[in-house]
Structures are given as C-alpha cells and as structure tokens.
Design a protein around this motif. Structure first.
Motif, mmCIF file in Angstrom:
data_model
loop_
_atom_site.group_PDB
_atom_site.id
_atom_site.type_symbol
_atom_site.label_atom_id
_atom_site.label_comp_id
_atom_site.label_asym_id
_atom_site.label_seq_id
_atom_site.Cartn_x
_atom_site.Cartn_y
_atom_site.Cartn_z
ATOM 1 N N ASN A 111 0.825 -1.210 0.000
ATOM 2 C CA ASN A 111 0.000 0.000 0.000
ATOM 3 C C ASN A 111 0.857 1.257 0.000
ATOM 4 O O ASN A 111 1.027 1.928 1.015
ATOM 5 C CB ASN A 111 -0.972 -0.013 1.175
ATOM 6 N N GLY A 112 1.370 1.575 -1.174
ATOM 7 C CA GLY A 112 2.183 2.762 -1.360
ATOM 8 C C GLY A 112 3.648 2.482 -1.162
ATOM 9 O O GLY A 112 4.042 1.447 -0.634
ATOM 10 N N GLY A 113 4.454 3.414 -1.626
ATOM 11 C CA GLY A 113 5.891 3.294 -1.411
ATOM 12 C C GLY A 113 6.693 3.945 -2.510
ATOM 13 O O GLY A 113 6.190 4.234 -3.592
ATOM 14 N N MET A 114 7.958 4.173 -2.185
ATOM 15 C CA MET A 114 8.885 4.669 -3.183
ATOM 16 C C MET A 114 9.234 3.511 -4.115
ATOM 17 O O MET A 114 9.160 2.353 -3.726
ATOM 18 C CB MET A 114 10.132 5.227 -2.498
ATOM 19 N N VAL A 115 9.583 3.857 -5.349
ATOM 20 C CA VAL A 115 9.871 2.819 -6.336
ATOM 21 C C VAL A 115 11.308 2.922 -6.835
ATOM 22 O O VAL A 115 11.856 4.015 -6.954
ATOM 23 C CB VAL A 115 8.891 2.889 -7.532
ATOM 24 N N ASP A 116 11.910 1.772 -7.108
ATOM 25 C CA ASP A 116 13.231 1.736 -7.723
ATOM 26 C C ASP A 116 13.129 1.807 -9.239
ATOM 27 O O ASP A 116 13.989 2.380 -9.886
ATOM 28 C CB ASP A 116 13.994 0.476 -7.302
ATOM 29 N N ARG A 117 12.094 1.194 -9.795
ATOM 30 C CA ARG A 117 11.820 1.367 -11.228
ATOM 31 C C ARG A 117 11.023 2.662 -11.340
ATOM 32 O O ARG A 117 9.807 2.660 -11.194
ATOM 33 C CB ARG A 117 11.024 0.195 -11.786
ATOM 34 N N CYS A 118 11.732 3.747 -11.594
ATOM 35 C CA CYS A 118 11.152 5.063 -11.348
ATOM 36 C C CYS A 118 10.988 5.934 -12.589
ATOM 37 O O CYS A 118 10.676 7.117 -12.451
ATOM 38 C CB CYS A 118 12.000 5.802 -10.321
ATOM 39 N N CYS A 119 11.172 5.392 -13.776
ATOM 40 C CA CYS A 119 11.069 6.221 -14.978
ATOM 41 C C CYS A 119 10.054 5.639 -15.956
ATOM 42 O O CYS A 119 9.952 4.427 -16.097
ATOM 43 C CB CYS A 119 12.430 6.328 -15.658
ATOM 44 N N LEU A 150 9.494 9.222 -11.341
ATOM 45 C CA LEU A 150 8.520 9.021 -10.271
ATOM 46 C C LEU A 150 9.284 8.754 -8.984
ATOM 47 O O LEU A 150 10.211 7.952 -8.980
ATOM 48 C CB LEU A 150 7.641 7.812 -10.627
ATOM 49 N N THR A 151 8.911 9.428 -7.904
ATOM 50 C CA THR A 151 9.528 9.140 -6.613
ATOM 51 C C THR A 151 8.800 7.993 -5.934
ATOM 52 O O THR A 151 9.404 7.016 -5.518
ATOM 53 C CB THR A 151 9.514 10.383 -5.697
ATOM 54 N N GLY A 152 7.471 8.125 -5.816
ATOM 55 C CA GLY A 152 6.719 7.095 -5.121
ATOM 56 C C GLY A 152 5.258 7.095 -5.522
ATOM 57 O O GLY A 152 4.766 8.030 -6.155
ATOM 58 N N LEU A 174 7.008 1.103 -16.227
ATOM 59 C CA LEU A 174 8.079 1.772 -15.497
ATOM 60 C C LEU A 174 9.411 1.066 -15.737
ATOM 61 O O LEU A 174 9.481 -0.164 -15.752
ATOM 62 C CB LEU A 174 7.763 1.818 -13.999
ATOM 63 N N LYS A 175 10.446 1.855 -15.932
ATOM 64 C CA LYS A 175 11.780 1.350 -16.260
ATOM 65 C C LYS A 175 12.792 1.846 -15.228
ATOM 66 O O LYS A 175 12.558 2.815 -14.523
ATOM 67 C CB LYS A 175 12.218 1.859 -17.641
ATOM 68 N N ASP A 176 13.945 1.207 -15.223
ATOM 69 C CA ASP A 176 15.044 1.642 -14.387
ATOM 70 C C ASP A 176 15.653 2.901 -14.992
ATOM 71 O O ASP A 176 15.717 3.031 -16.217
ATOM 72 C CB ASP A 176 16.094 0.528 -14.303
ATOM 73 N N GLU A 177 16.125 3.823 -14.158
ATOM 74 C CA GLU A 177 16.697 5.053 -14.684
ATOM 75 C C GLU A 177 17.929 4.810 -15.541
ATOM 76 O O GLU A 177 18.263 5.627 -16.401
ATOM 77 C CB GLU A 177 16.977 6.060 -13.575
ATOM 78 N N ASP A 178 18.593 3.686 -15.363
ATOM 79 C CA ASP A 178 19.768 3.354 -16.181
ATOM 80 C C ASP A 178 19.393 3.078 -17.652
ATOM 81 O O ASP A 178 20.270 3.061 -18.501
ATOM 82 C CB ASP A 178 20.506 2.135 -15.612
#
Length: 177
Positions: free
Chosen positions: A58-66, A82-84, A169-173
C-alpha cells in the motif's frame, strides 16, 4: 490473494524498501471500508488495478522510477521520473488522503481537479502523476498522465490505464541522463 492484473509482472526490484519509504509512504493494507471512504472523500472510483497493487503493498517509493515519453517535459526529453506511489489511506504523508496527498496538491498547489494524484516526482511538488478521469467520468477507467506545474499544469499522456503505467516503469539506467 489471486492477482487479476499483475499476474505476469515481476515485482523484484520494483519497490524501494528504505526507511523513508516505510515512514512516509507505506500504509497498512487497505480494507474495503477504507477504500470506500477514500473514494467518497476524493469523489472518484479508484481503478481495480490500483486497488490490487495497494493490496500487494500500500504505497511506497519505487526503484523502477522512470516512464518513457514521446515528448519532452521539465524532467527530461524522453521520460518522466517518479519518486513514489501514494497508498490508499490517510496516515502517511504521501498517501492519497494524507498531508501531501491528492486534495492538498489541488487546494494548495493549484493542480487541476481532474482526478486523483497518485504519484509524486523528484521535483518536490512541481510535477505529479494523475489518474485522469477527464475522458471517462468519475467512475470510469482513468488514463495516467504527468502534470507539470512548471509548464502551466500541462498534461503529458503516459498510459491508457494504471496497470499499463506500472508495467511500463523502467530503471533510470535505461535512459541517458
């Protein structure tokens, strides 16, 4: 819980499990009463895919953020960040009915009242992710758009629905910064 929407999605490396995410984003799993109460407060029926994801976490910051875009925005020429993702609830700062939730962004920052703001971006409030009900009405399946406060609240279409957004959503790399 049997998944209806994210059956083929690998959540490995998706969520950021930092202390900050735990403290400011992650709500307890939403019960049906909480979902109904939040929908009533916001004035929109939440998409089933969003509710399903919030029952996983239920919610959270994401590592796959783009998320890739076809047009430039204030963040980059080819993606948004995207932060979260805001959870369903009222307790955490970054939940849809929390201190910096959807209503706050509309009432205090002047964001358009076109749906439910469910994602914040690294700009600290200068752009947001919106479940946009403009085309579907308050009970339909909203599109996901990026709203850029710095560009007169310009909307950039991201995905036809929430599930497509999450899966895209993708990894910023994956992007040249």
């Amino acid at each position: 819980m049997e998944l209806q929407f994210f059956k083929d999605f690998d959540f490995t490396g998706f969520w950021d499990q930092s202390t900050y995410s735990q403290r400011d984003y992650i709500e307890d799993f939403p019960k049906d009463e909480m979902i109904a109460s939040v929908e009533e407060e916001l004035g929109y029926k939440l998409p089933a895919s969003y509710i399903e994801l919030m029952k996983i976490q239920n919610g959270g910051m994401v590592d796959r953020c783009c998320f890739p875009t076809t047009e430039p925005n204030s963040w980059a020429d080819d993606h948004i960040a995207l932060t979260g993702i805001m959870g369903i609830g009222r307790e955490k700062t970054y939940s849809v009915c929390g201190e910096l939730g959807s209503r706050f962004m509309m009432e205090e920052w002047g964001y358009p009242n076109d749906g439910v703001y469910i994602g914040d971006c690294p700009s600290a409030g200068h752009d947001m992710i919106l479940l946009d009900y403009t085309k579907c009405g308050k009970t339909g399946e909203p599109e996901v758009v990026h709203v850029d406060q710095e560009d007169d609240y310009r909307k950039t279409f991201l995905a036809k629905d929430f599930e497509t957004f999450i899966k895209g959503l993708k990894d910023e790399d994956d992007f040249d910064n």
